[in-house]
Write an enzyme that holds these catalytic residues in place. Structure first.
Site, short mmCIF file in Angstrom:
data_model
loop_
_atom_site.label_atom_id
_atom_site.label_comp_id
_atom_site.label_asym_id
_atom_site.label_seq_id
_atom_site.Cartn_x
_atom_site.Cartn_y
_atom_site.Cartn_z
N LEU A 54 -1.15 -2.58 -9.40
CA LEU A 54 -1.58 -1.79 -8.08
C LEU A 54 -2.73 -2.36 -7.24
O LEU A 54 -3.35 -1.66 -6.56
CB LEU A 54 -2.24 -0.45 -8.91
CG LEU A 54 -1.19 0.30 -9.89
CD1 LEU A 54 -1.80 1.56 -10.45
CD2 LEU A 54 0.18 0.75 -9.15
N TYR A 104 -2.58 -6.59 6.84
CA TYR A 104 -2.16 -5.89 5.52
C TYR A 104 -0.78 -5.69 5.43
O TYR A 104 -0.12 -6.03 4.34
CB TYR A 104 -2.96 -4.54 5.92
CG TYR A 104 -2.46 -3.46 4.69
CD1 TYR A 104 -2.89 -3.68 3.34
CD2 TYR A 104 -1.73 -2.44 4.84
CE1 TYR A 104 -2.33 -2.94 2.19
CE2 TYR A 104 -1.14 -1.59 3.88
CZ TYR A 104 -1.82 -1.81 2.60
OH TYR A 104 -1.33 -1.07 1.52
N LYS A 108 1.57 -7.38 2.25
CA LYS A 108 2.14 -6.62 1.38
C LYS A 108 3.65 -6.87 1.31
O LYS A 108 4.22 -7.10 0.36
CB LYS A 108 2.04 -4.93 1.81
CG LYS A 108 0.60 -4.47 1.70
CD LYS A 108 0.23 -4.49 -0.07
CE LYS A 108 0.57 -3.39 -0.70
NZ LYS A 108 -0.03 -3.60 -2.25
N ASN A 133 1.33 7.67 2.65
CA ASN A 133 -0.29 8.06 2.21
C ASN A 133 -0.38 8.84 1.00
O ASN A 133 0.33 9.96 0.94
CB ASN A 133 -0.81 9.13 3.43
CG ASN A 133 -0.70 8.26 4.92
OD1 ASN A 133 -1.70 7.60 4.95
ND2 ASN A 133 0.35 8.22 5.51
N PRO A 280 -22.74 54.94 -18.90
CA PRO A 280 -22.72 56.06 -19.76
C PRO A 280 -22.87 57.46 -18.79
O PRO A 280 -23.63 57.78 -18.19
CB PRO A 280 -23.73 55.89 -20.85
CG PRO A 280 -24.31 54.46 -20.82
CD PRO A 280 -24.33 54.11 -19.43
#
Length: 368
Positions: A54, A104, A108, A133, A280
């Site tokens: 991860l 990025y 990946k 997301n 009461p």
């Protein structure tokens, strides 16, 4: 004992996964994060049965960090598995952004290719998820999750920047993702890509609207339908960003010689919950409804419920205390009241099938 290595162990997804794994028996968790070195990673891999890979770089001012922490790290993991002379199944969290031509996305995609080539050459099981997301508890605001940012800013009363309210977004809730990942523990002989089975598609505008409703509900007491689906997940995410000082909020309480009355929770189409006390020998009620229905539950004390039929004047009463755990219902066309016949304060929870509307209360005085 199954030994599971989790890389990127201090990240949002990993924290949720590790919490899940700790709840299971016969699992030993091994972690790797940016504080560890490659020698430690190699040693960990030699002792691992499965790897949840991860770790990754999502944002960085240093362009080389994407290659180093996405592609290069993945390559090292494959090398260390080869050195171990074993097959160690890997689940890799990739991204739908692999199609983008930025640092990025490219890094990946490179990591995916490394894993696929490694799997083909050494017949090592590889499972790759291209994640959309991801949202849920512990996700860092103002980083890479718009949901986390919106939740945090709305709670803090900060102005939101929504450039394209109609923009559509595909989301996966962290608990659903962890359930998906958990199947890898039992069945890890898969080769290739897997689809997330449970995702949500919505707009930025809809997310903001829902989050603002959630925040407002702490004052107007009207809850959204937050028990299933996307609303359940988004609401849970929203409240996870509450600071401890906001874990509680005040209710409006009405008080007179009989006791107190307060509304607790309202729904849009299934009524509301309230509570009251009766001192009461005091009596509450003495009215009827044409349509409204109420359910009473005695939480403390002893009461007498009295009823009178408007049509024929027939009367009925029953005595009940908190030990009996019985629900008493009001019936349209019957006037009703409740008297405290005990020596201590009477505490009662009440549900009505509609929200009280002072302009149309459907409540008419009629003494028993």
């Amino acid at each position: 004992m199954t030994k599971i290595l989790v890389t990127g162990s201090e990240g949002f997804i990993a924290k949720n996964l590790i919490t899940f794994l700790k709840e299971k028996k016969n699992i030993e968790i091994i972690t790797f994060n940016k504080r560890n070195n490659l020698n430690e990673l190699k040693k960990n891999i030699f002792h691992s049965d499965l790897i949840f890979h991860l770790a990754g770089e999502n944002r960085s001012e240093d362009k080389t960090a994407f290659k180093k922490n996405n592609a290069d790290l993945t390559e090292k993991i494959c090398e260390f598995i080869v050195d171990s002379k074993r097959k160690v199944p890997i689940l890799y969290s990739s991204s739908v952004k692999v199609i983008e031509k930025n640092h990025y996305g490219k890094s990946k995609k490179k990591a995916e290719d490394i894993l696929l080539n490694f799997s083909k050459k050494y017949l090592n099981p590889i499972t790759i998820y291209r994640l959309p997301n991801v949202f849920g508890k512990w996700c860092k605001p103002n980083y890479n999750s718009v949901v986390a940012t919106f939740c945090s800013n709305i709670i803090d009363g900060k102005k939101l920047e929504v450039h394209d309210p109609k923009s559509k977004l595909t989301l996966v809730y962290i608990d659903d993702l962890i359930k998906e990942f958990s199947t890898f523990i039992q069945s890890h002989d898969y080769f290739g890509f897997k689809e997330i089975s449970n995702t949500f598609t919505t707009t930025l505008e809809d997310i903001v609207k829902k989050l603002e409703f959630y925040k407002a509900s702490r004052k107007n007491l009207i809850t959204e339908r937050v028990g299933t689906g996307f609303d359940r997940a988004l609401y849970s995410t929203f409240i996870s960003y509450l600071k401890p000082k906001n874990f509680s909020y005040n209710l409006k309480i009405n008080e007179d010689h009989r006791g107190i009355f307060g509304e607790f929770l309202k729904t849009k189409d299934s009524g509301q919950f309230s509570f009251f006390t009766v001192n009461p020998k005091k009596i509450r009620g003495g009215h009827y409804h044409h349509t409204k229905n109420e359910k009473f539950l005695i939480l403390k004390g002893k009461a007498e419920f009295r009823f009178r039929n408007l049509k024929d004047g027939k009367k009925y009463s029953l005595k009940i205390d908190s030990n009996k755990k019985r629900v008493v219902e009001t019936v349209p066309g019957w006037s009703h009241d409740i008297k405290n016949i005990g020596t201590e304060e009477l505490i009662v929870m009440i549900w009505a099938n509609e929200i009280f509307d002072e302009n149309e209360p459907d409540t008419y005085q009629f003494e028993i």
